[in-house]
Design a protein around this motif. Structure first.
Motif, PDB file in Angstrom:
ATOM      1  N   ALA A 252       0.514  -0.994  -0.278  1.00 12.77           N
ATOM      2  CA  ALA A 252      -0.229   0.103   0.193  1.00 12.77           C
ATOM      3  C   ALA A 252       1.047   1.448  -0.289  1.00 12.77           C
ATOM      4  CB  ALA A 252      -0.570  -0.348   1.124  1.00 12.77           C
ATOM      5  N   ALA A 253       1.999   0.831   0.446  1.00 14.34           N
ATOM      6  CA  ALA A 253       2.943   2.044   1.256  1.00 14.34           C
ATOM      7  C   ALA A 253       3.412   2.869  -0.504  1.00 14.34           C
ATOM      8  CB  ALA A 253       4.016   2.389   1.675  1.00 14.34           C
ATOM      9  N   GLU A 254       3.374   2.583  -0.732  1.00 14.13           N
ATOM     10  CA  GLU A 254       3.960   2.188  -2.811  1.00 14.13           C
ATOM     11  C   GLU A 254       3.167   2.482  -3.228  1.00 14.13           C
ATOM     12  OE1 GLU A 254       6.993   1.705  -3.603  1.00 14.13           O
ATOM     13  OE2 GLU A 254       8.315   0.818  -1.803  1.00 14.13           O
ATOM     14  N   VAL A 260       6.285   8.897   3.708  1.00 14.34           N
ATOM     15  CA  VAL A 260       5.586   7.696   5.898  1.00 14.34           C
ATOM     16  C   VAL A 260       5.146   6.914   5.772  1.00 14.34           C
ATOM     17  CG1 VAL A 260       5.703   8.547   8.342  1.00 14.34           C
ATOM     18  CG2 VAL A 260       6.898  10.467   6.769  1.00 14.34           C
ATOM     19  N   VAL A 261       5.420   5.863   6.561  1.00  7.91           N
ATOM     20  CA  VAL A 261       4.329   4.788   7.061  1.00  7.91           C
ATOM     21  C   VAL A 261       4.615   5.121   8.702  1.00  7.91           C
ATOM     22  CG1 VAL A 261       4.094   2.550   7.502  1.00  7.91           C
ATOM     23  CG2 VAL A 261       4.489   3.221   5.598  1.00  7.91           C
ATOM     24  N   MET A 289      12.107   6.324   2.389  1.00  4.72           N
ATOM     25  CA  MET A 289      10.062   5.906   2.880  1.00  4.72           C
ATOM     26  C   MET A 289      11.247   5.920   4.784  1.00  4.72           C
ATOM     27  SD  MET A 289       7.416   3.559   1.473  1.00  4.72           S
ATOM     28  CE  MET A 289       6.863   3.410  -0.075  1.00  4.72           C
ATOM     29  N   ASP A 290      10.292   6.765   5.684  1.00  3.61           N
ATOM     30  CA  ASP A 290      10.316   7.049   6.761  1.00  3.61           C
ATOM     31  C   ASP A 290       9.317   5.945   7.507  1.00  3.61           C
ATOM     32  OD1 ASP A 290      12.440   8.396   6.127  1.00  3.61           O
ATOM     33  OD2 ASP A 290      11.646  10.078   7.510  1.00  3.61           O
ATOM     34  N   LEU A 291       9.988   5.658   8.603  1.00  2.00           N
ATOM     35  CA  LEU A 291       8.955   4.783   9.227  1.00  2.00           C
ATOM     36  C   LEU A 291       8.101   6.013  11.047  1.00  2.00           C
ATOM     37  CD1 LEU A 291       6.878   2.193  10.592  1.00  2.00           C
ATOM     38  CD2 LEU A 291       8.759   1.432  10.960  1.00  2.00           C
ATOM     39  N   TRP A 292       7.188   5.960  10.910  1.00  2.13           N
ATOM     40  CA  TRP A 292       6.798   6.750  12.330  1.00  2.13           C
ATOM     41  C   TRP A 292       6.463   5.327  13.674  1.00  2.13           C
ATOM     42  CZ3 TRP A 292       5.394  12.581  10.912  1.00  2.13           C
ATOM     43  CH2 TRP A 292       6.340  12.628   9.711  1.00  2.13           C
ATOM     44  N   VAL A 293       6.472   5.486  14.637  1.00  2.00           N
ATOM     45  CA  VAL A 293       5.533   4.944  15.378  1.00  2.00           C
ATOM     46  C   VAL A 293       4.718   5.085  17.142  1.00  2.00           C
ATOM     47  CG1 VAL A 293       6.582   2.566  14.770  1.00  2.00           C
ATOM     48  CG2 VAL A 293       7.912   4.109  16.737  1.00  2.00           C
TER      49      VAL A 293
END
Length: 332
Positions: A252-254, A260-261, A289-293
């Motif tokens: 889905a990100a692609e 950012v995810v 892509m960055d990953l934020w949690v």
């Protein structure tokens, strides 16, 4: 060798024989009250899947089994689960709560009414009163009016938190039923979703943020609150809802061209699960892509990993957006 009608995991053969020797006596003695896993879920508010995870990970609950081999829970276990659920909703960790006694859990619970002071306390009590009276339209109108008066950002950061805590305290104190807590959550989601729909969302807005939770994390409210603040901050958000498999998150990100995810973890998610899922998603994402949690369980994801940003509080969102844009001036 026959098996007792109810047995517990870990029994030795000697214990089984001892139980069999006393079967005639036991048949005349009222059994301790037990409930099924479905009833334990209904009474405690803890999902069946979570009960099984806690059983494996923390050794609690440790249900017995009935003649059909199904889990059965004592009424004391159910009460302990109910207390744990209330404390977890207030930010506690299940790993620290599982070993505690009922008395110790009760002592950790905030005193009822402690947050009800000042004008906000009056508003919280008004919301609780409408919920108790099952005035659904009135509750929704009250929240919408607060958004108009405070603005969406202040409402999310300053009003939703004390209101959800008050709901948890009222449920713990027996002043609200689980279905009423669920009703409140549904109305809040509707109000916040409606507010987001009214915000400008230009197609060219950056960063483009794909939002979801991992399998085993069904809590969507924190994700929605973050979406409010991200959209207000000029981001373009795409929410997949909850419990998306890692491979689908990446696909889905692609598909949406995400920059950012963003993953939300509640305090109920086991630390090992949070760490494993964060690592798996990060490994699957492209370097751009960055990953934020974020969320109450964001701190469970372990040491900061390259390409991963931890946002423990909603107030961390504006600075995260600023940092992303400063690192990519051409995309802002």
């Amino acid at each position: 060798m026959a098996v007792p009608a109810i047995y517990c995991p870990g029994q030795t053969r000697a214990e089984v024989r001892n139980v069999q020797d006393k079967m005639s006596t036991l048949s005349k003695t009222p059994a301790a009250p037990t409930v099924s896993i479905g009833e334990a879920e209904r009474r405690s508010g803890v999902a069946k899947e979570t009960l099984r995870v806690w059983e494996r990970r923390y050794g609690f609950p440790a249900p017995c089994r009935d003649a059909a081999g199904d889990r059965v829970y004592s009424t004391e276990d159910v009460e302990k689960l109910r207390l744990m659920k209330g404390l977890i909703d207030l930010g506690e960790r299940p790993a620290k709560l599982a070993p505690l006694s009922l008395e110790a859990l009760s002592a950790r619970f905030p005193a009822s009414g402690r947050i009800h002071d000042g004008s906000l306390g009056v508003w919280v009590e008004d919301a609780l009163d409408r919920l108790r009276r099952h005035d659904v339209d009135g509750l929704r109108d009250l929240m919408q009016s607060a958004i108009y008066a405070q603005g969406l950002s202040r409402f999310v950061q300053d009003s939703v938190s004390p209101l959800t805590h008050a709901i948890g305290e009222a449920w713990y104190g027996g002043r609200l039923n689980i279905y009423e807590e669920h009703l409140f959550t549904e109305q809040l989601v509707r109000v916040l979703r409606g507010a987001i729909e009214g915000l400008p969302r230009p197609a060219a807005a950056r960063p483009r943020v794909l939002m979801t939770t991992v399998p085993g994390e069904p809590h969507a409210l924190g994700l929605l609150m973050a979406e409010c603040l991200l959209t207000l901050g000029g981001a373009r958000c795409f929410s997949l809802g909850t419990e998306t498999p890692p491979e689908q998150i990446v696909e889905a990100a692609e598909a949406y061209g995400a920059d950012v995810v963003a993953l939300s973890f509640s305090a109920m998610i086991p630390a090992a699960t949070a760490q494993a899922m964060t690592a798996e998603v990060r490994a699957r994402l492209t370097a751009r892509m960055d990953l934020w949690v974020g969320g109450a369980g964001a701190g469970l994801t372990g040491p900061q990993q390259p390409g991963v940003r931890t946002l423990v509080n909603l107030t961390d969102i504006p600075s995260a957006l600023d940092r992303w844009r400063s690192a990519r001036p051409a995309a802002s």
